[in-house]
Design an enzyme around this catalytic site. Structure first.
Site, PDB file in Angstrom:
ATOM      1  N   ASN A  36      41.319 113.650 -35.160  1.00 51.68           N
ATOM      2  CA  ASN A  36      41.249 114.538 -33.999  1.00 51.68           C
ATOM      3  C   ASN A  36      40.749 113.746 -32.797  1.00 51.68           C
ATOM      4  O   ASN A  36      39.721 113.089 -32.858  1.00 51.68           O
ATOM      5  CB  ASN A  36      40.275 115.701 -34.320  1.00 51.68           C
ATOM      6  CG  ASN A  36      40.164 116.700 -33.182  1.00 51.68           C
ATOM      7  OD1 ASN A  36      40.801 116.531 -32.137  1.00 51.68           O
ATOM      8  ND2 ASN A  36      39.375 117.724 -33.400  1.00 51.68           N
ATOM      9  N   THR A  56      37.150 124.064 -32.342  1.00 47.53           N
ATOM     10  CA  THR A  56      36.497 123.998 -31.038  1.00 47.53           C
ATOM     11  C   THR A  56      37.328 124.728 -29.988  1.00 47.53           C
ATOM     12  O   THR A  56      36.798 125.480 -29.165  1.00 47.53           O
ATOM     13  CB  THR A  56      36.275 122.534 -30.638  1.00 47.53           C
ATOM     14  OG1 THR A  56      35.540 121.908 -31.688  1.00 47.53           O
ATOM     15  CG2 THR A  56      35.515 122.420 -29.348  1.00 47.53           C
ATOM     16  N   SER A  76      37.158 115.229 -31.701  1.00 47.52           N
ATOM     17  CA  SER A  76      36.508 115.768 -32.888  1.00 47.52           C
ATOM     18  C   SER A  76      35.023 116.013 -32.633  1.00 47.52           C
ATOM     19  O   SER A  76      34.324 115.167 -32.074  1.00 47.52           O
ATOM     20  CB  SER A  76      36.687 114.768 -34.028  1.00 47.52           C
ATOM     21  OG  SER A  76      36.088 115.276 -35.179  1.00 47.52           O
ATOM     22  N   SER A  77      34.582 117.212 -33.051  1.00 50.80           N
ATOM     23  CA  SER A  77      33.161 117.529 -32.874  1.00 50.80           C
ATOM     24  C   SER A  77      32.389 116.724 -33.909  1.00 50.80           C
ATOM     25  O   SER A  77      32.652 116.837 -35.112  1.00 50.80           O
ATOM     26  CB  SER A  77      32.920 119.010 -33.108  1.00 50.80           C
ATOM     27  OG  SER A  77      33.859 119.773 -32.405  1.00 50.80           O
ATOM     28  N   GLU A 100      35.816 117.213 -44.287  1.00 46.14           N
ATOM     29  CA  GLU A 100      36.374 115.878 -44.064  1.00 46.14           C
ATOM     30  C   GLU A 100      36.538 115.105 -45.361  1.00 46.14           C
ATOM     31  O   GLU A 100      35.623 115.039 -46.177  1.00 46.14           O
ATOM     32  CB  GLU A 100      35.443 115.075 -43.145  1.00 46.14           C
ATOM     33  CG  GLU A 100      35.785 115.246 -41.689  1.00 46.14           C
ATOM     34  CD  GLU A 100      34.868 114.440 -40.793  1.00 46.14           C
ATOM     35  OE1 GLU A 100      34.003 113.717 -41.285  1.00 46.14           O
ATOM     36  OE2 GLU A 100      35.031 114.556 -39.569  1.00 46.14           O
ATOM     37  N   SER A 117      38.799 119.145 -39.971  1.00 42.36           N
ATOM     38  CA  SER A 117      38.736 118.463 -38.686  1.00 42.36           C
ATOM     39  C   SER A 117      40.112 118.438 -38.031  1.00 42.36           C
ATOM     40  O   SER A 117      41.091 118.044 -38.664  1.00 42.36           O
ATOM     41  CB  SER A 117      38.218 117.052 -38.902  1.00 42.36           C
ATOM     42  OG  SER A 117      38.197 116.391 -37.671  1.00 42.36           O
ATOM     43  N   GLY A 118      40.167 118.879 -36.798  1.00 38.89           N
ATOM     44  CA  GLY A 118      41.428 118.873 -36.060  1.00 38.89           C
ATOM     45  C   GLY A 118      42.231 120.147 -36.233  1.00 38.89           C
ATOM     46  O   GLY A 118      43.350 120.265 -35.747  1.00 38.89           O
ATOM     47  N   GLY A 176      34.523 120.171 -39.223  1.00 39.41           N
ATOM     48  CA  GLY A 176      35.346 120.640 -40.335  1.00 39.41           C
ATOM     49  C   GLY A 176      35.203 119.765 -41.573  1.00 39.41           C
ATOM     50  O   GLY A 176      34.675 118.654 -41.527  1.00 39.41           O
TER      51      GLY A 176
HETATM   52  N1  LIG Z   1      45.227 126.823 -29.688  1.00 37.21           N
HETATM   53  C1  LIG Z   1      45.555 125.584 -29.378  1.00 37.21           C
HETATM   54  N2  LIG Z   1      46.493 125.347 -28.468  1.00 37.21           N
HETATM   55  C2  LIG Z   1      46.840 124.086 -28.141  1.00 37.21           C
HETATM   56  N3  LIG Z   1      46.276 123.006 -28.690  1.00 37.21           N
HETATM   57  C3  LIG Z   1      45.337 123.166 -29.620  1.00 37.21           C
HETATM   58  C4  LIG Z   1      44.911 124.476 -30.002  1.00 37.21           C
HETATM   59  N4  LIG Z   1      43.961 124.327 -30.933  1.00 37.21           N
HETATM   60  C5  LIG Z   1      43.797 122.996 -31.104  1.00 37.21           C
HETATM   61  N5  LIG Z   1      44.616 122.306 -30.313  1.00 37.21           N
HETATM   62  C6  LIG Z   1      44.720 120.865 -30.242  1.00 37.21           C
HETATM   63  O1  LIG Z   1      44.134 120.299 -31.364  1.00 37.21           O
HETATM   64  C7  LIG Z   1      43.107 119.429 -31.027  1.00 37.21           C
HETATM   65  C8  LIG Z   1      41.975 119.541 -32.023  1.00 37.21           C
HETATM   66  O2  LIG Z   1      41.377 120.774 -31.954  1.00 37.21           O
HETATM   67  P1  LIG Z   1      39.835 120.970 -32.093  1.00 37.21           P
HETATM   68  O3  LIG Z   1      39.107 119.924 -31.422  1.00 37.21           O
HETATM   69  O4  LIG Z   1      39.565 122.349 -31.743  1.00 37.21           O
HETATM   70  O5  LIG Z   1      39.655 120.785 -33.631  1.00 37.21           O
HETATM   71  P2  LIG Z   1      38.381 121.017 -34.468  1.00 37.21           P
HETATM   72  O6  LIG Z   1      38.756 121.970 -35.543  1.00 37.21           O
HETATM   73  O7  LIG Z   1      37.267 121.401 -33.612  1.00 37.21           O
HETATM   74  O8  LIG Z   1      38.111 119.640 -35.104  1.00 37.21           O
HETATM   75  P3  LIG Z   1      36.756 118.918 -35.471  1.00 37.21           P
HETATM   76  O9  LIG Z   1      36.281 119.540 -36.690  1.00 37.21           O
HETATM   77  O10 LIG Z   1      37.137 117.548 -35.610  1.00 37.21           O
HETATM   78  O11 LIG Z   1      35.880 119.161 -34.309  1.00 37.21           O
HETATM   79  C9  LIG Z   1      42.675 119.828 -29.665  1.00 37.21           C
HETATM   80  O12 LIG Z   1      42.175 118.737 -28.972  1.00 37.21           O
HETATM   81  C10 LIG Z   1      43.972 120.318 -29.068  1.00 37.21           C
HETATM   82  O13 LIG Z   1      44.726 119.226 -28.533  1.00 37.21           O
HETATM   83 MG   LIG Z   2      35.612 120.591 -33.078  1.00 39.10          MG
END
Ligand SMILES: Nc1ncnc2c1ncn2[C@@H]1O[C@H](COP(=O)(O)OP(=O)(O)OP(=O)(O)O)[C@@H](O)[C@H]1O
Ligand SMILES: [Mg+2]
Length: 1044
Positions: free
Chosen positions: A153, A108, A156-157, A385, A103-104, A383
């Protein structure tokens, strides 16, 4: 950006030397610190979350990556997306993009980057753009309803999402399907400290205008709502209000109607308001504790908002109807139970609303069934957790991640190594951790944790979370990846972190301790029928549709499948789906726990790298081959690169592949020939092949284009020619037809005229117009007839002197009458002439000659006309004496008369007898009958006479006759006309010449040597003929003659 231009560390971990966990992490750190967040392991992209916006995205970069092959530019998600899209489009292989990480870690964000890249490079056009827009706009809607701020996050999804984007054969997007997995609905009613409820609640309160809020009966302050954590209503860097507008807009773009949007918001508001329904404990008459809704406006407003009877809602919340086949029992619920029911209702409503939204999106973006589609799946699932307190949700989330890891292992590690062995490629096995055993622990159909949980839920008797744990402890006491207080105790381990109600699983990514509390409940996922029934009764279309089982007619006593079973089967479907596609991996790594830019936590990354199996991945990759393909397909794809194999090759696929690679001078260590497949070691070689193929295809395409264009032009030309011929033949035909028509019409016209003319001619007689002509000609003819007949009857006698002639009866006959008169006159003349004797003819001839000589010349001529020429005026016939005068000359005497001879000397006259014979003129003195003068007619040069009535004339002798003679003779005759006429005729008859007779008043008379000029003048009588002729000599040479 040239290939490997000043790379930071290595861009592909395969090139890392030496390859250890440490060097790998160092390389990642080095790159992360230089803001190079992407690194390859072959074709896998490792992405480290930068927690900051880097200037490496957007149209400019998309354009760069779309034109280059994988290794030409710096590692990037765009490069991976490009490869996936191109092989989908060009090689017709369905693709999936697997994004994993905790997660994070940035899953996404990565999925959005992939989608935006694909949207930018695929197809164009209004229709396509609207499809793309709908696909892209599904993200903000799903994120608003499915994402929330967690301690890991901010976005977070809280659900799993797998999106299939569907393309046509040209790679143009047609639409898609979104599949969602298990929303973390417990968040609706309760959040951990520092976490928030789903974004939409906060967005709604912050972004809705006052009017909307009023309509939804909401207050702006989040702290008024029990379901919202008051301490974290705002998230740094997240503008809820503007996001709310984005969501509303996105819903409209996807195709939600205004009414639908309003209803969705009403249901959302309903959830919030449910949380504020306060329940108070009551007691029933029999002392059993019950519950009731505490007085307040909330319940009333809920009723108004969704058209619900608040009393019925209260009854449903505070009591439970137990229904068996035979009877119905209503039990009152105590406050705790009622609160549980309320929360269950809120969670259910929200969960169903979320599912409804996903379905609604799918309805908009779905593709017609008829078309053959290519699919690109993008998986962005919650992700892995590890929380402080892990419950059922974390258990399924981690199970799902475990399955994804298995896919990765299966495809990249296990499957690959097995394949080398199968194909007989020399290979040294690389060890890796196969998590199949953990998956089995959870999902085994009979002896898996999920199966146990289901069994517990369905089992009759007393069932609780602890009975479930006991069952697990019993079953998995010896399992390597399972622990609990009981198993630890059995092994005499002491672990204070393990609670009594907990079990621990050693996941591939680490050990996670789960608390079994409410596992049974959450798995059962039951909503009391009273609640679904009351929801179904609401006067709200959307809310009503969310609870179809509330319809009493639909009521079934059959249990719905448990949450665990549902999740397991949907994960199984997902796995099947992923295995069917060509996988592309994005491995997301979280650099620190604080969501801080620039922080690289070595331990954290090390753990992730370990459980993601990055090192093993590199090892297998390094030792192995990046690409493999069965000979047939490989040859089919690349045979155009060698002249020997293109266009046809008959010596077997393997030999063909060898030939192609030989001709392209591919290094031998780069390829290995398996039993059925060719193996290519480095992606670089593959990209080289692809590039060569692309160039060759361009050439071939040009050839095809050329041929096709030629063909098209030719057929077009032929068609045009055909058409031209057709047109011209039609045109000519038409022209000839017209001409013919004209000619025909003209011929007919002429014919008609001729026929008409003929007919008129034939029928003219019958025409009135002809009648006039006919009549007039008839009248004319009859007049002419009458005139001619009249003339015939009135003809005068044939006597020549009869000059009578009837006048013409009409003027028009005047000319004809004159002509006829002339004719008749000539006829009279002829008749007259016919009656004449020869002598008379002779007389007339003489008369005619006289006329020719003297008519209009001599005044005495007219008198001579009626007088007959007697010739003999001296009685010669009966007088022999006179006969002698003639002498010996033969022939008759033409003329005999007495003339007077003028003496030239004195002008006195003396008589003479003149005889004219055929050849001579004889002058005799009457008294002296012997004395005579004979003049030969031959010697006559001419005769002169006057124009008066006198008889004077002069015979001029010619020069020859003058010699020896007395000269010219000046005579006077009474019959001068007759005499001279006869003389002239005699000269003509004898000498064949005309005797010149000159009519003049002045002439000269010659003598022997001299001549006398005679001048004749008219006497005073004025031509009456009464006086006498007198001659007077005037001088010796002039003689003046006066005539009467
Ligand atoms: N390529 C990137 N460039 C800039 N910021 C990023 C990038 N990837 C992620 N982030 C930052 O990290 C944060 C978390 O990313 P994201 O929501 O994609 O995580 P996730 O893997 O989907 O987590 P979860 O499993 O909780 O959904 C985003 O809100 C963003 O601020
Ligand atoms: Mg996500």
């Amino acid at each position: 950006m040239p290939l490997l231009d000043n790379p930071v560390g290595v861009e592909d971990l395969i090139l890392l030397e030496p390859l250890t966990q440490e060097s790998l992490l160092k390389n990642l750190q080095l790159r992360f610190e230089s803001k190079e967040i992407y690194t390859y392991i072959g074709s896998v992209v490792v992405s480290v979350n930068p927690y900051q916006q880097l200037p490496i995205y957007g149209p400019e970069f998309i354009n760069k990556y779309r034109d280059c092959t994988f290794f030409e530019l710096k590692p990037h998600i765009y490069a991976l997306a490009n490869v996936a899209y191109q092989s989908l489009r060009d090689q017709d292989r369905d693709q999936c993009i697997l994004i994993t990480g905790e997660s994070g870690a940035g899953k996404t964000e990565a999925s959005k980057l992939v989608m935006s890249y694909v949207a930018a490079v695929c197809g164009k056009g209004e229709q396509v753009n609207s499809v793309k827009e709908q696909l892209l706009q599904s993200n903000p809607v799903l994120e608003a309803f499915g994402n929330a701020k967690t301690i890991r996050n901010n976005n977070s999804s809280r659900f799993g999402k797998y999106m299939d984007i569907e393309f046509d054969f040209k790679g143009v997007p047609l639409g898609g399907v979104v599949t969602n997995y298990l929303l973390e609905k417990s968040r609706v009613v309760k959040q951990l400290k520092g976490e928030r409820n789903f974004h939409i609640f906060h967005q709604l309160l912050a972004g809705a205008d006052t009017q909307l809020l009023k309509a939804l009966k909401l207050e702006r302050d989040p702290s008024s709502y029990a379901y919202l954590n008051a301490d974290v209503s705002e998230v740094g860097g997240m503008d809820d209000a503007s996001n709310f507008r984005t969501v509303q807009n996105a819903m409209a773009v996807i195709g939600f109607s205004e009414e639908e949007i309003r209803q969705v918001l009403e249901v959302t508001a309903l959830v919030l308001k449910l949380g504020n329904v306060e329940l108070a404990s009551e007691f029933q008459a029999n002392g059993v504790s019950a519950s009731g809704i505490r007085e307040g406006p909330g319940i009333q407003e809920i009723g108004e908002l969704v058209g619900l009877n608040s009393k019925e809602l209260e009854r449903a919340l505070c009591a439970r109807t137990m229904e068996t086949a035979k009877e119905k029992v209503v039990t009152a619920l105590n406050v705790i139970q009622a609160q549980y029911a309320r929360d269950a209702l809120a969670k259910n409503i929200y969960n169903r609303l979320f599912n409804w939204i996903v379905n609604r999106i799918n309805e908009s973006i779905k593709v017609g069934t008829g078309e053959k589609k290519k699919v690109m799946g993008v998986l962005d699932i919650y992700g892995f957790e590890i929380l402080q307190d892990n419950s059922f949700e974390q258990f399924v989330i981690n199970y799902c991640n475990e399955k994804l890891q298995q896919v990765f292992i299966e495809i990249t590690l296990k499957e690959e190594q097995e394949e080398y062995a199968r194909e007989g490629i020399p290979w040294r096995k690389v060890d890796y951790f196969d998590n199949g055993i953990i998956c089995n622990l959870i999902e085994h159909n009979q002896r898996g944790i999920l199966a146990m949980l289901d069994e517990e839920c369905l089992r009759p008797g007393v069932v609780s979370d602890s009975t479930f744990l006991a069952k697990l402890n019993q079953l998995f006491s010896k399992h390597d990846h399972y622990e609990s207080k009981v198993t630890q105790n059995a092994q005499r381990q002491y672990d204070h972190t393990m609670g009594l109600s907990c079990f621990r699983i050693s996941h591939y990514a680490g050990k996670v301790t789960y608390n079994v509390a409410s596992f049974i409940d959450k798995n059962n996922d039951l909503l009391f029928r009273d609640l679904s029934q009351v929801m179904w009764k609401a006067q709200h279309t959307l809310l009503r549709s969310l609870f179809p089982e509330g319809d009493p007619k639909q009521a079934s006593l059959k249990r719905p499948p448990t949450a665990g079973a549902q999740f397991k089967s949907s994960v199984a479907i997902l796995m099947k789906n992923l295995y069917a596609k060509n996988p592309n991996y994005i491995r997301c790594i979280k650099p620190n726990e604080n969501q801080q830019r620039g922080q690289f936590s070595w331990e954290l990354v090390a753990t992730q790298s370990q459980y993601l199996g990055l090192l093993e991945n590199v090892r297998v990759r390094r030792a192995g081959y990046a690409y493999r393909q069965v000979y047939g397909l490989f040859l089919e794809r690349y045979r155009m690169l060698s002249r020997s194999t293109w266009p046809s090759w008959k010596e077997g696929d393997r030999a063909g592949v060898k030939k192609v690679l030989e001709d392209l001078a591919v290094a031998s260590e780069e390829v290995a020939f398996g039993k059925t497949k060719i193996f290519i070691r480095s992606p670089r070689t593959l990209f080289f092949l692809e590039e060569q193929r692309r160039l060759k295809i361009q050439q071939l395409a040009t050839l095809i284009q050329k041929t096709y264009r030629g063909w098209r032009c030719r057929t077009h030309y032929q068609l045009m020619r055909k058409s031209q011929i057709l047109i011209s033949s039609w045109f000519r035909g038409n022209r000839q037809k017209k001409r013919y028509g004209k000619m025909r019409a003209s011929a007919l016209l002429i014919q008609a005229f001729v026929r008409g003319w003929k007919a008129r001619k034939d029928y003219r007689k019958y025409f009135r117009s002809g009648a006039a002509l006919l009549l007039s000609s008839f009248i004319y003819k009859s007049l002419a007839q009458k005139f001619l007949l009249g003339l015939k009857n009135n003809l005068p006698s044939t006597k020549i002197l009869d000059h009578k002639w009837p006048a013409a009866p009409y003027k028009c006959f005047n000319t004809a009458n004159q002509e006829l008169r002339q004719l008749f006159y000539r006829y009279q003349c002829k008749k007259f002439r016919d009656r004449l004797s020869a002598e008379q003819v002779e007389v007339l001839r003489e008369k005619l000659c006289a006329s020719e000589l003297f008519k209009d010349r001599k005044a005495s001529y007219p008198q001579s006309v009626p007088i007959q020429f007697r010739g003999d005026y001296i009685g010669l016939q009966g007088n022999p004496k006179l006969q002698k005068l003639k002498g010996g000359e033969e022939g008759p005497v033409l003329m005999a008369e007495t003339v007077k001879k003028v003496n030239r000397g004195n002008g006195k006259t003396s008589s003479r007898i003149l005889l004219l014979t055929k050849r001579h003129v004889i002058l005799t003195d009457a008294k002296k009958s012997q004395a005579r003068t004979v003049i030969e007619l031959d010697s006559l040069a001419g005769v002169s006479v006057t124009s008066f009535k006198d008889g004077l004339f002069c015979l001029h002798m010619n020069e020859m006759a003058l010699v020896g003679s007395k000269g010219d003779f000046l005579l006077i005759s009474d019959h001068v006309i007759e005499l001279l006429t006869k003389m002239s005729r005699a000269v003509l008859a004898a000498m064949q010449r005309q005797l010149p007779i000159t009519v003049t008043e002045k002439f000269s008379v010659k003598f022997k040597e001299s001549s006398v000029a005679v001048k004749v003048i008219q006497g005073p009588g004025g031509g009456g003929g009464e006086g006498k002729l007198s001659c007077k000599k005037k001088g010796s040479r002039n003689l003046e003659v006066t005539v009467p």
